[in-house]
Motif scaffolding. Structure first.
Motif, short mmCIF file in Angstrom:
data_model
loop_
_atom_site.label_atom_id
_atom_site.label_comp_id
_atom_site.label_asym_id
_atom_site.label_seq_id
_atom_site.Cartn_x
_atom_site.Cartn_y
_atom_site.Cartn_z
N UNK A 15 0.86 -1.18 0.00
CA UNK A 15 0.00 0.00 0.00
C UNK A 15 0.90 1.23 0.00
N UNK A 16 0.30 2.42 -0.01
CA UNK A 16 1.10 3.64 -0.14
C UNK A 16 1.99 3.88 1.09
N UNK A 17 1.52 3.50 2.28
CA UNK A 17 2.36 3.69 3.46
C UNK A 17 3.60 2.79 3.39
N UNK A 18 3.42 1.55 2.98
CA UNK A 18 4.57 0.65 2.83
C UNK A 18 5.48 1.14 1.70
N UNK A 19 4.89 1.68 0.67
CA UNK A 19 5.67 2.24 -0.43
C UNK A 19 6.55 3.38 0.07
N UNK A 20 6.01 4.23 0.93
CA UNK A 20 6.80 5.33 1.51
C UNK A 20 7.94 4.80 2.35
N UNK A 21 7.67 3.74 3.13
CA UNK A 21 8.71 3.16 3.97
C UNK A 21 9.83 2.58 3.11
N UNK A 22 9.46 1.92 2.02
CA UNK A 22 10.48 1.39 1.11
C UNK A 22 11.29 2.52 0.50
#
Length: 417
Positions: A15-22
């Motif tokens: 999701x977008x939050x995990x994308x930001x973390x990556x």
């Protein structure tokens, strides 16, 4: 300064939050002074959703159109991740598989890489950019889009690392590394600090979902330093390398299982030269992989033999066998589903007799019959009924001294893509 290839699977960019973390993880790596090439899979369940949509329209969608459809998931991921990196003030550029230089054989759904021409990747790195590449895809010489099969993003990452002579290829997933077995079944599974290419290749071929077999083959052939680690923390992962040190008292390194198993038996075949070549040649021509093969004794000039194929290939394999009956007479064909293949793997098995006998004893004590057996120097595989899979895996894990006192936290289903 080192050159890193970093691969992130579907749950890591779910999701977008995990994308930001990556994106932050990648920028951290660049802040350490390293060059970064990133390979990503489709977000979360995107691929499964695309398959479901296709089958609502056509129960047997054309393979070419499926490959065109499947590659869109990764293209969404690379564009969004590049945007997230740009938002952190860094330059990033995304490439599809073919833009990154991947050329493949003309086989839809299971294409193999024939060549990589990573000129655009290298040029972007020299400009100081973070390069984001879509996993799992390439293009034929004739311009047809192809995919590498499930798990193919691992292969993209390792093959690209070899092509650009990266210092290390990191495979980020939802667990801390390679475990002695599936931590969803055995909560006290042991994390391996290191494992040999050969052991990892066996585990991957036998159903361990953390790495794709072709990725391990590429790593071994090109001596790519491979590290499997979690995208959710900064713990040390598992190093996959040529020779791994054996832990004291541990003969078996890991236990794998494969639920995608079916058995086919061909009964009453004439015992003449060339029979097996005819059957398995026909299956190979249709790109159907055969695993364990067992032939029974000959009676009245006839023999029976059984073999395993992927459950997903069962209908196709039965059709192939039906079509060879005119040139290869047989009495009947039977098939069996609801099977699993359980395997033990370990380089230490070479010098420790009795490991296989111990496995057979453990399985029998669970009240389970063994239907087929296959062995090599570093593995033993047994095909059994699926009903007691978890009990068998747990019992084997304990008897081979693999249990630890700590319980594993698993962030989600282990990734293949």
């Amino acid at each position: 300064m080192a050159l890193y290839v970093m691969k992130f699977g579907g749950s890591s960019v779910g999701d977008t939050e995990r994308m930001k973390r990556v994106a932050r993880r990648i920028v951290e790596k660049q802040d350490e002074g390293h060059q970064c090439v990133v390979v990503v899979s489709a977000m979360g369940d995107t691929t499964d959703d695309l398959i479901d949509q296709a089958k609502l329209l056509n129960e047997q969608p054309p393979a070419r159109e499926m490959d065109i459809l499947m590659t869109t998931g990764e293209q969404i991921s690379i564009a969004l991740l590049s945007m997230a990196i740009h938002n952190l003030g860094r330059e990033a550029v995304s490439f599809t598989g073919w833009q990154a230089g991947f050329r493949t054989e003309p086989v839809f759904g299971k294409a193999r890489i024939t060549d990589i021409q990573p000129d655009r990747v290298i040029h972007a790195l020299n400009e100081g950019k973070i390069v984001v590449v879509a996993g799992f895809q390439g293009m034929t010489e004739d311009g047809e889009i192809t995919t590498f099969g499930r798990g193919g993003s691992d292969t993209t990452a390792v093959a690209l690392a070899a092509a650009i002579k990266a210092d290390v290829c990191e495979i980020y997933t939802d667990v801390d590394g390679v475990y002695s077995t599936d931590p969803r079944i055995v909560k006290c599974a042991r994390k391996l600090n290191e494992i040999s290419y050969d052991e990892m290749l066996e585990l991957a071929n036998l159903g361990a979902a953390v790495l794709h077999p072709r990725a391990v083959e590429y790593a071994k052939h090109n001596q790519v330093r491979l590290v499997v680690r979690s995208s959710f923390n900064h713990h040390e992962g598992t190093v996959v390398k040529e020779d791994a040190s054996m832990e004291q008292g541990v003969v078996v390194s890991g236990i794998a299982y494969d639920k995608n198993v079916a058995r086919i038996s061909i009964l009453g075949v004439a015992d003449i030269p060339g029979v097996l070549a005819k059957v398995f040649g026909a299956l190979a021509a249709e790109k159907i992989d055969v695993d364990i093969i067992v032939q029974s004794g000959v009676q009245n000039g006839e023999a029976d033999f059984s073999f395993t194929v992927a459950l997903t290939d069962l209908d196709k394999a039965l059709e192939v066998i039906k079509n060879v009956r005119s040139t290869l007479p047989y009495r009947e064909v039977t098939s069996e589903e609801n099977l699993v293949k359980v395997s033990i793997v370990g380089a230490g098995m070479v010098s420790h007799p009795g490991v296989a006998a111990q496995m057979f004893d453990v399985i029998s004590k669970q009240g389970v019959s063994i239907k087929m057996v296959s062995t090599s120097e570093i593995k033993v595989s047994c095909v059994i009924e699926a009903g007691k899979l978890q009990e068998v895996v747990r019992a084997l894990h304990t008897v081979y001294n693999l249990d630890t006192a700590e319980q594993v936290f698993v962030g989600g289903p282990q990734e293949r893509r």
